[in-house]
Design a protein around this motif. Structure first.
Motif, PDB file in Angstrom:
ATOM      1  N   VAL A  57       0.863  -1.183   0.000  1.00  0.00           N
ATOM      2  CA  VAL A  57       0.000   0.000   0.000  1.00  0.00           C
ATOM      3  C   VAL A  57       0.896   1.228   0.000  1.00  0.00           C
ATOM      4  CG1 VAL A  57      -1.811   1.252   1.208  1.00  0.00           C
ATOM      5  CG2 VAL A  57      -1.756  -1.251   1.284  1.00  0.00           C
ATOM      6  N   THR A  58       0.902   1.955  -1.097  1.00  0.00           N
ATOM      7  CA  THR A  58       1.762   3.125  -1.251  1.00  0.00           C
ATOM      8  C   THR A  58       0.911   4.377  -1.448  1.00  0.00           C
ATOM      9  OG1 THR A  58       1.893   2.886  -3.659  1.00  0.00           O
ATOM     10  CG2 THR A  58       3.527   1.680  -2.319  1.00  0.00           C
ATOM     11  N   LEU A  59       1.566   5.544  -1.391  1.00  0.00           N
ATOM     12  CA  LEU A  59       0.845   6.795  -1.623  1.00  0.00           C
ATOM     13  C   LEU A  59       0.236   6.816  -3.018  1.00  0.00           C
ATOM     14  CD1 LEU A  59       3.175   9.508  -0.008  1.00  0.00           C
ATOM     15  CD2 LEU A  59       1.040   8.574   0.876  1.00  0.00           C
ATOM     16  N   GLU A  60       0.971   6.267  -3.993  1.00  0.00           N
ATOM     17  CA  GLU A  60       0.474   6.255  -5.366  1.00  0.00           C
ATOM     18  C   GLU A  60      -0.784   5.399  -5.493  1.00  0.00           C
ATOM     19  OE1 GLU A  60       3.607   5.901  -4.454  1.00  0.00           O
ATOM     20  OE2 GLU A  60       4.317   7.846  -5.188  1.00  0.00           O
ATOM     21  N   SER A  61      -0.783   4.250  -4.839  1.00  0.00           N
ATOM     22  CA  SER A  61      -1.964   3.386  -4.934  1.00  0.00           C
ATOM     23  C   SER A  61      -3.159   4.001  -4.211  1.00  0.00           C
ATOM     24  CB  SER A  61      -1.651   1.996  -4.360  1.00  0.00           C
ATOM     25  OG  SER A  61      -1.326   2.067  -2.973  1.00  0.00           O
ATOM     26  N   ILE A  62      -2.913   4.711  -3.117  1.00  0.00           N
ATOM     27  CA  ILE A  62      -3.997   5.375  -2.391  1.00  0.00           C
ATOM     28  C   ILE A  62      -4.581   6.494  -3.250  1.00  0.00           C
ATOM     29  CG2 ILE A  62      -4.594   6.751  -0.380  1.00  0.00           C
ATOM     30  CD1 ILE A  62      -4.098   3.753   0.115  1.00  0.00           C
ATOM     31  N   ALA A 113     -12.819  -2.220   1.864  1.00  0.00           N
ATOM     32  CA  ALA A 113     -13.221  -3.355   1.036  1.00  0.00           C
ATOM     33  C   ALA A 113     -12.021  -3.991   0.364  1.00  0.00           C
ATOM     34  CB  ALA A 113     -14.242  -2.903  -0.007  1.00  0.00           C
ATOM     35  N   LYS A 114     -10.963  -3.200   0.129  1.00  0.00           N
ATOM     36  CA  LYS A 114      -9.720  -3.708  -0.449  1.00  0.00           C
ATOM     37  C   LYS A 114      -8.759  -4.216   0.627  1.00  0.00           C
ATOM     38  CE  LYS A 114      -7.694  -1.380  -3.665  1.00  0.00           C
ATOM     39  NZ  LYS A 114      -7.622  -2.446  -4.699  1.00  0.00           N
ATOM     40  N   GLN A 115      -9.256  -4.289   1.876  1.00  0.00           N
ATOM     41  CA  GLN A 115      -8.450  -4.728   3.028  1.00  0.00           C
ATOM     42  C   GLN A 115      -7.296  -3.776   3.324  1.00  0.00           C
ATOM     43  OE1 GLN A 115      -9.389  -7.553   5.050  1.00  0.00           O
ATOM     44  NE2 GLN A 115     -11.170  -6.909   3.835  1.00  0.00           N
ATOM     45  N   ILE A 116      -7.545  -2.482   3.098  1.00  0.00           N
ATOM     46  CA  ILE A 116      -6.579  -1.443   3.441  1.00  0.00           C
ATOM     47  C   ILE A 116      -7.134  -0.682   4.641  1.00  0.00           C
ATOM     48  CG2 ILE A 116      -5.405   0.659   2.668  1.00  0.00           C
ATOM     49  CD1 ILE A 116      -5.644  -0.385  -0.191  1.00  0.00           C
ATOM     50  N   PRO A 117      -6.455  -0.677   5.799  1.00  0.00           N
ATOM     51  CA  PRO A 117      -6.971   0.019   6.997  1.00  0.00           C
ATOM     52  C   PRO A 117      -7.186   1.505   6.732  1.00  0.00           C
ATOM     53  CG  PRO A 117      -5.148  -1.442   7.558  1.00  0.00           C
ATOM     54  CD  PRO A 117      -5.182  -1.357   6.070  1.00  0.00           C
ATOM     55  N   ALA A 118      -8.354   2.008   7.104  1.00  0.00           N
ATOM     56  CA  ALA A 118      -8.676   3.415   6.876  1.00  0.00           C
ATOM     57  C   ALA A 118      -9.597   3.911   7.978  1.00  0.00           C
ATOM     58  CB  ALA A 118      -9.335   3.595   5.510  1.00  0.00           C
ATOM     59  N   ARG A 119      -9.405   5.165   8.335  1.00  0.00           N
ATOM     60  CA  ARG A 119     -10.267   5.832   9.305  1.00  0.00           C
ATOM     61  C   ARG A 119     -10.680   7.191   8.742  1.00  0.00           C
ATOM     62  NH1 ARG A 119      -7.033   4.918  15.109  1.00  0.00           N
ATOM     63  NH2 ARG A 119      -6.860   2.632  14.936  1.00  0.00           N
ATOM     64  N   ILE A 120     -11.813   7.683   9.200  1.00  0.00           N
ATOM     65  CA  ILE A 120     -12.276   9.003   8.788  1.00  0.00           C
ATOM     66  C   ILE A 120     -11.888  10.014   9.864  1.00  0.00           C
ATOM     67  CG2 ILE A 120     -14.305  10.428   8.337  1.00  0.00           C
ATOM     68  CD1 ILE A 120     -15.597   8.023   7.065  1.00  0.00           C
ATOM     69  N   VAL A 121     -11.391  11.161   9.421  1.00  0.00           N
ATOM     70  CA  VAL A 121     -11.000  12.242  10.318  1.00  0.00           C
ATOM     71  C   VAL A 121     -11.977  13.399  10.124  1.00  0.00           C
ATOM     72  CG1 VAL A 121      -9.164  13.822  11.008  1.00  0.00           C
ATOM     73  CG2 VAL A 121      -8.588  11.556  10.093  1.00  0.00           C
ATOM     74  N   LEU A 122     -12.465  13.936  11.216  1.00  0.00           N
ATOM     75  CA  LEU A 122     -13.305  15.133  11.180  1.00  0.00           C
ATOM     76  C   LEU A 122     -12.483  16.296  11.705  1.00  0.00           C
ATOM     77  CD1 LEU A 122     -16.561  13.594  12.675  1.00  0.00           C
ATOM     78  CD2 LEU A 122     -16.106  14.086  10.269  1.00  0.00           C
ATOM     79  N   GLY A 123     -12.527  17.411  11.002  1.00  0.00           N
ATOM     80  CA  GLY A 123     -11.719  18.546  11.426  1.00  0.00           C
ATOM     81  C   GLY A 123     -11.995  19.792  10.628  1.00  0.00           C
ATOM     82  N   LEU A 124     -11.068  20.738  10.716  1.00  0.00           N
ATOM     83  CA  LEU A 124     -11.211  22.040  10.075  1.00  0.00           C
ATOM     84  C   LEU A 124     -10.225  22.198   8.930  1.00  0.00           C
ATOM     85  CD1 LEU A 124     -11.471  24.279  13.284  1.00  0.00           C
ATOM     86  CD2 LEU A 124     -13.352  23.483  11.836  1.00  0.00           C
ATOM     87  N   ALA A 125     -10.669  22.886   7.875  1.00  0.00           N
ATOM     88  CA  ALA A 125      -9.818  23.222   6.735  1.00  0.00           C
ATOM     89  C   ALA A 125     -10.242  24.605   6.258  1.00  0.00           C
ATOM     90  CB  ALA A 125      -9.974  22.192   5.617  1.00  0.00           C
ATOM     91  N   PRO A 126      -9.357  25.361   5.597  1.00  0.00           N
ATOM     92  CA  PRO A 126      -9.723  26.710   5.147  1.00  0.00           C
ATOM     93  C   PRO A 126     -10.961  26.706   4.258  1.00  0.00           C
ATOM     94  CG  PRO A 126      -7.357  26.390   4.975  1.00  0.00           C
ATOM     95  CD  PRO A 126      -7.939  25.045   5.306  1.00  0.00           C
ATOM     96  N   ALA A 127     -11.872  27.634   4.523  1.00  0.00           N
ATOM     97  CA  ALA A 127     -13.081  27.768   3.710  1.00  0.00           C
ATOM     98  C   ALA A 127     -12.741  28.477   2.407  1.00  0.00           C
ATOM     99  CB  ALA A 127     -14.144  28.547   4.481  1.00  0.00           C
ATOM    100  N   ASP A 182      10.249  -0.273   7.180  1.00  0.00           N
ATOM    101  CA  ASP A 182      10.074  -1.493   7.970  1.00  0.00           C
ATOM    102  C   ASP A 182       8.766  -1.501   8.757  1.00  0.00           C
ATOM    103  OD1 ASP A 182      12.541  -2.387   7.114  1.00  0.00           O
ATOM    104  OD2 ASP A 182      13.588  -1.416   8.782  1.00  0.00           O
ATOM    105  N   ALA A 183       7.991  -0.444   8.681  1.00  0.00           N
ATOM    106  CA  ALA A 183       6.754  -0.365   9.463  1.00  0.00           C
ATOM    107  C   ALA A 183       5.713   0.401   8.669  1.00  0.00           C
ATOM    108  CB  ALA A 183       7.025   0.314  10.805  1.00  0.00           C
ATOM    109  N   GLY A 184       4.510   0.425   9.212  1.00  0.00           N
ATOM    110  CA  GLY A 184       3.454   1.180   8.562  1.00  0.00           C
ATOM    111  C   GLY A 184       3.284   2.532   9.228  1.00  0.00           C
ATOM    112  N   GLN A 185       2.618   3.452   8.539  1.00  0.00           N
ATOM    113  CA  GLN A 185       2.334   4.755   9.119  1.00  0.00           C
ATOM    114  C   GLN A 185       1.005   5.273   8.570  1.00  0.00           C
ATOM    115  OE1 GLN A 185       5.527   7.389   7.982  1.00  0.00           O
ATOM    116  NE2 GLN A 185       4.619   7.828   5.981  1.00  0.00           N
ATOM    117  N   TRP A 186       0.362   6.139   9.360  1.00  0.00           N
ATOM    118  CA  TRP A 186      -0.910   6.716   8.963  1.00  0.00           C
ATOM    119  C   TRP A 186      -0.665   7.975   8.133  1.00  0.00           C
ATOM    120  CZ3 TRP A 186      -5.373   4.161   9.606  1.00  0.00           C
ATOM    121  CH2 TRP A 186      -5.415   3.144  10.562  1.00  0.00           C
ATOM    122  N   VAL A 187      -1.283   8.028   6.975  1.00  0.00           N
ATOM    123  CA  VAL A 187      -1.153   9.168   6.071  1.00  0.00           C
ATOM    124  C   VAL A 187      -2.551   9.689   5.761  1.00  0.00           C
ATOM    125  CG1 VAL A 187      -0.426   9.944   3.783  1.00  0.00           C
ATOM    126  CG2 VAL A 187       0.982   8.302   5.055  1.00  0.00           C
TER     127      VAL A 187
END
Length: 549
Positions: free
Chosen positions: A405-410, A456-470, A496-501
Motif C-alpha cells: 500500500v503506497t501513496l500512489e496506490s492510495i 473493502a480492499k483490506q486497506i486500513p482506513a479511518r475518517i477524520v473530522l476537522g477544520l480546513a480553510p473555507a 520497515d513499518a506502517g504509518q498513517w497518512v
C-alpha cells in the motif's frame, strides 16, 4: 406544564443591548394607548379562560402562504416560508373529516462565539378544522447534525418520539386536551380572528422554539407606524406576545399585523431579530445560503504571499502550528481538546494545546506522537461504511491490487472514487452506497466512500473530522475562516513499518498541513456521534493559527 426534553431547535443566543433602538420612533396613530376610546368594550373582550374554546369554533382561515426575511442589524440572516392548506388524501376521504396541514420551513445563519452554522428546520402539523392537533413532525439540521421529532394524538395525550444524530430514539407522552394548540398557535389564532386595541388573548399549546407546552399571552396595544424592509413605513396593528413555561416568561416578541391578521413584521428583542413579510422572489433574492454549513473563525493566518498579502494557500508548506484552548477555563490534568494522531502532534501547555501538523510526519521531541498500529476495526463495516455493499465492492474491484500500500496506490483509489461523485454542499451524512447511487456527495460523504472502498480492499482506513480553510475568506481581517469537513487517514507501508497518512478525497492531497483534526473515527463509535461531539466542542474552543512554513 410538562417540558418536552429534546433539542428541536437551537436558538441563536445573542446579547441584547439597547434593543428598543430596533423599534424606531413613530407617531401614534389615533387615540393614545391609555385612552378610554382605545380600550375594548368589556362586553366583547374575551377572557383567557374562554379563548381556546371560542377560537376552536372559528372557521379555518383558508389556504395561505407567507414568506419572511430575517435580519439582525443590517445583515440578512435567514428566510422562512409558512403555509396552511387543506389536506386531501385517502385517510381524509375515508374518515370524512377535513384536515389542515400547517408547515414552516426555516433557513437561519446562527452565530455562537466564533462558530457560525446554518440551521434548517421543517415543521408540519396536521390538524382538524377546529385546530386540534392530530400529528406533528419536525426535523432540524444544525450545521451537519440532524434531529427529528414526531408526535401523534392518542386520546388525551400527545405521544412524542425523538431521534438525534447517532442516538437511540426516545419517547415521551404529554397530557394534551382539546383546545390546546400546535406550534402555529399565534398565526392561526390571529388569522382566524384579528385582535382589537386593548384586547388580550391567552393561548395554550406547543411552543417548538423552547420545546415545551406553553402559554402565549397576547396584548393588542393599538395602531403604530412601522418601518419595513424597504425603509418605508406602514400603519399596522401592534401586538405584544409573551411566552410562559411553568408560569415563567421565557420569550417575548412584538408583532405588527394587517387588519386581516397577516403578520407583516416581528421583533424578538432577546436576540435582536427582525422578520419582514415579503414575496417569495424577494426572500430568495435577499438571502444567500453559505457555501459551508459550519464555519469557524480562527485567529491568525497561515502566512503571506510574495507580495506580503495574507494567503491561505499552504499547498507548499511542510508544517503549520496552532494553539487550541478553551473559551473559558484551562485544561484539567490529561484533558485534550484535539487528538494527536498520524501527522498531527500535540503538546499540552498552560493555555491549552500546542498543535503541529507536519507534512512529512515528524515533529520535535516535546510533542506527543502517536504511532498506533492498524486494528481489526479499521477494516470493519459500519452503518455508513458498507464495505460489503455490491456498489462498494464493484468500485473496489476497479482499482489495482498491489502487494504494497503506497501513496500512489492510495491516490489512484481516491481518483477512481472521486470520478464517480459530483461534489455538493455537505448535508446530513449519507452512507457510501447512497452517495454512489446518487452520484454525488459532500466532502465528508466522499470521505465515507473512499474509506469504505479502501476497507473493502483490506486497506486500513479511518475518517477524520476537522477544520480546513473555507473557500470564502475576509482579507485583511487577521483571521482565517475554517470549515468543518472530513478526510481519510490510511495505513500505508513505509520502510520497515506502517504509518498513517491523511488524504483529502476531493483534492487528493496527502498530509496537508492546513487541516486541524478534531476527531479520528474508531470502531467504537458511529461517525455521526463523532460529528455531533466535534460540532458541540467547536462552540467552546478558541483556535489561533501560528503560521506555517
Amino acid at each position: 406544564m410538562s417540558r418536552i426534553k429534546i433539542l428541536l431547535l437551537l436558538l441563536p443566543l445573542f446579547g441584547c443591548l439597547a434593543c428598543d433602538r430596533l423599534i424606531p420612533p413613530r407617531p401614534p396613530i389615533g387615540p393614545a394607548k391609555d385612552s378610554v376610546d382605545d380600550q375594548a368594550d368589556p362586553a366583547t373582550a374575551q377572557s383567557g379562560a374562554d379563548l381556546n374554546a371560542n377560537q376552536d369554533a372559528a372557521d379555518f382561515e383558508g389556504d395561505w402562504r407567507a414568506w419572511y426575511v430575517h435580519r439582525m442589524g443590517r445583515q440578512v440572516v435567514g428566510i422562512s416560508e409558512v403555509s396552511a392548506e387543506r389536506v386531501i388524501n385517502e385517510t381524509v376521504l375515508e374518515s370524512g373529516e377535513a384536515q389542515v396541514r400547517y408547515q414552516r420551513k426555516d433557513q437561519l445563519i446562527v452565530r455562537q462565539n466564533t462558530l457560525q452554522f446554518l440551521q434548517i428546520t421543517d415543521t408540519q402539523s396536521i390538524e382538524s378544522l377546529r385546530a386540534n392537533v392530530k400529528t406533528l413532525t419536525s426535523s432540524v439540521t444544525n450545521g451537519l447534525n440532524q434531529a427529528s421529532i414526531s408526535a401523534s394524538r392518542r386520546g388525551n395525550r400527545l405521544a412524542f418520539r425523538f431521534q438525534a444524530s447517532g442516538g437511540e430514539p426516545t419517547t415521551q407522552d404529554v397530557v394534551w386536551a382539546d383546545g390546546m394548540r400546535g406550534p402555529f398557535a399565534v398565526e392561526q389564532s390571529l388569522r382566524r380572528e384579528m385582535m382589537q386595541p386593548g384586547e388580550s388573548r391567552r393561548l395554550e399549546g406547543l411552543n417548538s422554539t423552547v420545546n415545551a407546552v406553553a402559554v402565549f399571552e397576547l396584548r393588542c396595544t393599538g395602531k403604530a407606524s412601522v418601518s419595513m424592509l424597504d425603509g418605508q413605513y406602514e400603519t399596522l396593528t401592534e401586538i405584544e406576545v409573551t411566552t410562559l413555561v411553568d408560569a415563567k416568561p421565557v420569550d417575548d416578541q412584538v408583532l405588527w399585523l394587517q387588519d386581516d391578521g397577516v403578520i407583516k413584521k416581528t421583533l424578538r428583542p432577546l436576540i435582536r431579530l427582525e422578520s419582514f413579510y415579503v414575496s417569495s422572489a424577494a426572500a430568495l433574492n435577499e438571502f444567500t445560503r453559505p457555501l459551508a454549513p459550519v464555519v469557524f473563525s480562527a485567529e491568525g493566518t497561515f502566512g503571506t504571499d510574495s507580495e506580503g498579502r495574507e494567503s491561505a494557500d499552504v499547498s507548499q508548506f511542510t508544517q503549520a502550528g496552532y494553539i487550541v484552548s478553551k473559551l473559558s477555563g484551562r485544561l484539567q490534568g490529561d484533558e485534550t481538546l484535539v487528538p494527536a494522531f498520524g501527522n498531527q502532534f500535540t503538546n499540552n501547555v498552560v493555555v491549552g494545546q500546542q498543535v503541529l501538523v507536519s507534512g512529512d510526519g515528524t515533529a520535535p521531541g516535546e510533542f506527543t506522537q502517536v504511532s498506533a498500529d492498524a486494528a481489526a476495526g479499521d477494516l470493519a463495516a459500519t452503518k455508513l461504511l458498507e464495505t460489503g455493499h455490491p456498489a462498494v465492492v464493484k468500485l473496489a474491484g476497479k482499482t489495482s491490487s498491489d502487494d504494497q500500500v503506497t501513496l500512489e496506490s492510495i491516490r489512484e483509489v481516491a481518483r477512481i472514487c472521486g470520478d464517480r461523485l459530483t461534489l455538493v454542499p455537505q448535508g446530513p451524512l449519507r452512507s457510501a452506497s447512497q452517495s454512489l447511487r446518487q452520484g454525488q456527495g459532500g466532502e465528508i460523504d466522499q470521505a465515507i466512500v473512499l474509506a469504505a472502498v479502501l476497507r473493502a480492499k483490506q486497506i486500513p482506513a479511518r475518517i477524520v473530522l476537522g477544520l480546513a480553510p473555507a473557500a470564502e475568506q475576509s482579507p485583511g481581517s487577521g483571521r482565517t475562516l475554517m470549515k468543518l469537513t472530513g478526510w481519510v487517514t490510511v495505513y500505508v507501508d513505509a520502510q520497515d513499518a506502517g504509518q498513517w497518512v491523511s488524504i483529502d478525497p476531493v483534492s487528493r492531497q496527502t498530509n496537508a498541513v492546513d487541516r486541524l483534526a478534531l476527531a479520528v473515527s474508531t470502531s467504537e463509535t458511529e461517525l455521526s456521534v463523532d460529528l455531533a461531539e466535534s460540532f458541540e466542542r467547536l462552540g467552546k474552543l478558541r483556535i489561533q493559527i501560528r503560521g506555517g512554513r
